[in-house]
Scaffold this motif. Structure first.
Motif, short mmCIF file in Angstrom:
data_model
loop_
_atom_site.label_atom_id
_atom_site.label_comp_id
_atom_site.label_asym_id
_atom_site.label_seq_id
_atom_site.Cartn_x
_atom_site.Cartn_y
_atom_site.Cartn_z
N UNK A 313 47.51 35.95 37.73
CA UNK A 313 47.80 35.94 39.17
C UNK A 313 46.64 35.27 39.89
N UNK A 314 46.91 34.14 40.53
CA UNK A 314 45.84 33.40 41.20
C UNK A 314 46.24 32.92 42.59
N UNK A 315 47.38 33.36 43.09
CA UNK A 315 47.86 32.87 44.37
C UNK A 315 47.80 33.93 45.47
N UNK A 316 48.59 33.70 46.50
CA UNK A 316 48.62 34.60 47.65
C UNK A 316 49.08 36.00 47.23
N UNK A 317 50.04 36.08 46.34
CA UNK A 317 50.57 37.39 45.94
C UNK A 317 49.49 38.27 45.36
N UNK A 318 48.62 37.69 44.53
CA UNK A 318 47.54 38.47 43.92
C UNK A 318 46.53 38.93 44.96
N UNK A 319 46.18 38.04 45.89
CA UNK A 319 45.23 38.40 46.94
C UNK A 319 45.77 39.53 47.81
N UNK A 320 47.03 39.44 48.16
CA UNK A 320 47.63 40.48 49.01
C UNK A 320 47.70 41.81 48.27
N UNK A 321 48.05 41.77 46.98
CA UNK A 321 48.12 43.01 46.19
C UNK A 321 46.76 43.69 46.12
N UNK A 322 45.71 42.90 45.94
CA UNK A 322 44.35 43.46 45.91
C UNK A 322 43.98 44.05 47.26
N UNK A 323 44.38 43.39 48.34
CA UNK A 323 44.09 43.87 49.68
C UNK A 323 44.81 45.18 49.96
N UNK A 324 46.09 45.25 49.58
CA UNK A 324 46.86 46.49 49.80
C UNK A 324 46.31 47.62 48.97
N UNK A 325 45.87 47.33 47.75
CA UNK A 325 45.27 48.36 46.91
C UNK A 325 44.00 48.90 47.54
N UNK A 326 43.20 48.03 48.14
CA UNK A 326 41.98 48.45 48.82
C UNK A 326 42.31 49.32 50.03
N UNK A 327 43.34 48.93 50.78
CA UNK A 327 43.77 49.74 51.92
C UNK A 327 44.19 51.13 51.46
N UNK A 328 44.89 51.20 50.34
CA UNK A 328 45.38 52.48 49.83
C UNK A 328 44.22 53.38 49.43
N UNK A 329 43.17 52.80 48.89
CA UNK A 329 42.00 53.60 48.51
C UNK A 329 41.30 54.17 49.73
N UNK A 330 41.29 53.42 50.83
CA UNK A 330 40.66 53.89 52.06
C UNK A 330 41.52 54.93 52.77
N UNK A 331 42.83 54.74 52.72
CA UNK A 331 43.76 55.66 53.38
C UNK A 331 45.06 55.70 52.58
#
Length: 476
Positions: A313-331
């Motif tokens: 995964x090297x495109x937008x989908x991977x970046x967004x998934x990582x971002x959402x995972x980080x959001x989930x860890x915070x809240x």
């Protein structure tokens, strides 16, 4: 409320809405033991560290935050709560009726594994009710399993591929009666009717897409096309996907980034009947963390998962998934908030199961479906779809299609019929390369573009019908 084993005709298979309890404040967790097993939680807010529901056993926890259902429920109640979400989604949206034949898309991961297990348990319960009833008037829906083999795209050693597929066969065969068939379908089979070298055709098509995100999205579309083709050829009329809250939340943001806001409501509903075989998402209200936890609970036979294909995964989908995972860890509530917010968008008319007019289907089932289906004033109508991703087209997208209507080149018509996202990320930037690129597409996609053109012309004619002269009318 629970229905009797033989008297229920509503296809609910014992609705357990009562099992769902109101959420409580987050609790604290103790560090995991050295063995890696989930550790009990001691907290006075949960009846001295007991399960919120049964008040008898100690809760479990899958994370250090201890803020999910696993931090409030014991193993049995945690599983019951997840299955309750699944069953409520199925019954409330009339996803499965007794006469259906359901195909479960199985990748071997936790989400599809839980989806397969829960569909099996619902079928097994229906079989028990059928055997216990005297009149046996309510049939049992059939279940099949499909695995899309993408080794032609992401090479896997032959020994690992054979071992992984054999593991999947073992998982399916170990499920209790009724028996289920496992269909292993190569993704290049979408070219089976038009090319003797299917892998070569697939390779040429993917190599022609230079954008990393576009290549990932095209592969997703080909995977869905393969599932649809498999379901239709084997007589299935429902397709179950294991898409959960976490994955849908990532899709909401990535689709927004790609400019697919108009078609977004079509992809995130419980039901998507724009396809020939309607697609249903019974795990829409379950989080990936919960599904992972369920697969590792020893008390339930450790639902075995198999990860055969590891796609880069090297495109937008991977970046967004990582971002959402980080959001989930915070809240931990962020993913649910994203999905609930997107869920307020007006769905399309095809986001419901088509009404049943078969007299052989029990009347109670038809009434239940009609009760939960969308009303005409609650949905958006769309008659045109992108030939690549099958997204509903907005008015701005249709303008380009009509402007290209006079072109004699099929490649121009195909390009103009695509949504703006596919034109930008998948189709070649050079207009002279579009014709060569068009020849690599499966005929299933090409025929969809021709069909859309015909439907657009019919729609346009219907709109100006009052202004047209009939053959018997004098032009003067």
């Amino acid at each position: 409320m629970a229905c009797s084993a033989s008297g229920c005709q509503s296809n609910c298979y014992r609705n357990e809405e009562d099992d769902r309890e109101a959420p409580t404040p987050p609790t604290q967790t103790t560090p995991s033991s050295s063995s890696g097993e989930p550790t009990p939680i001691a907290n006075g807010n949960h009846s001295h560290g007991l399960c919120l529901k049964c008040k008898a056993n100690r809760p479990i926890s899958s994370s250090s935050s201890g803020s999910g259902d696993d931090a409030r429920f014991c193993g049995d109640c945690f599983r019951s709560n997840l299955f309750g979400k699944f069953r409520l989604a199925v019954t409330s949206n009339a996803m499965i009726s007794p006469t259906d034949r359901v195909l479960v898309a199985f990748s071997g991961g936790p989400s599809s594994r839980v989806a397969l297990q829960f569909v099996h348990e619902m079928q097994h319960k229906a079989q028990q009710n059928f055997d216990a009833s005297r009149d046996r008037s309510l049939p049992v829906f059939g279940v099949g399993v499909a695995f899309i083999d993408e080794s032609a795209v992401f090479p896997v050693p032959s020994c690992e591929a054979a071992e992984g597929i054999e593991g999947m066969r073992l998982i399916v065969s170990n499920l209790a009666l009724p028996t289920k068939e496992l269909l292993v379908v190569p993704i290049e089979s979408v070219f089976s009717s038009e090319s003797s070298n299917e892998k070569n055709q697939l390779s040429k098509l993917l190599d022609a897409v230079t954008d990393a995100t576009g290549k990932e999205d095209l592969l997703v579309h080909l995977r869905m096309l393969s599932l649809q083709k498999t379901a239709a050829e084997n007589g299935y009329n429902r397709l179950v996907l294991g898409s959960c809250t976490s994955r849908i939340a990532s899709h909401v943001l990535s689709a927004t980034v790609k400019g697919k806001g108009y078609s977004l409501p079509a992809d995130i509903q419980y039901v998507d009947a724009r396809w020939n075989v309607p697609v249903v998402l019974p795990l829409r209200d379950c989080h990936a963390e919960e599904l992972n936890m369920l697969c590792h609970l020893d008390g339930f036979g450790s639902l075995k998962t198999i990860e055969l294909i590891k796609s880069p995964c090297s495109g937008i989908n991977s970046l967004v998934s990582s971002f959402v995972k980080l959001l989930q860890e915070e809240n931990p509530s962020r993913q649910s908030t994203i999905v609930r917010t997107a869920g307020k968008l007006t769905p399309f008319h095809f986001n419901r199961i088509p009404e049943i007019i078969d007299s052989n289907v029990p009347l109670a089932t038809r009434r239940r479906q009609k009760r939960y289906n969308l009303k005409a004033n609650e949905s958006i109508s769309s008659e045109s779809f992108c030939p690549v991703c099958n997204s509903p087209l907005s008015r701005s997208d249709l303008v380009g299609t009509r402007n290209a209507g006079s072109s004699c080149k099929l490649s121009d018509l195909f390009s103009a019929a695509c949504c703006s996202s596919c034109q930008f990320q998948i189709l070649p930037k050079d207009p002279t390369s579009v014709e060569n690129f068009y020849t690599h597409f499966p005929q299933l996609l090409v025929s969809r573009a021709k069909q859309n053109k015909s439907e657009n012309l019919n729609l346009l004619r219907a709109q100006i019908q009052d202004c047209l002269l009939s053959d018997s009318e004098d032009e003067t």
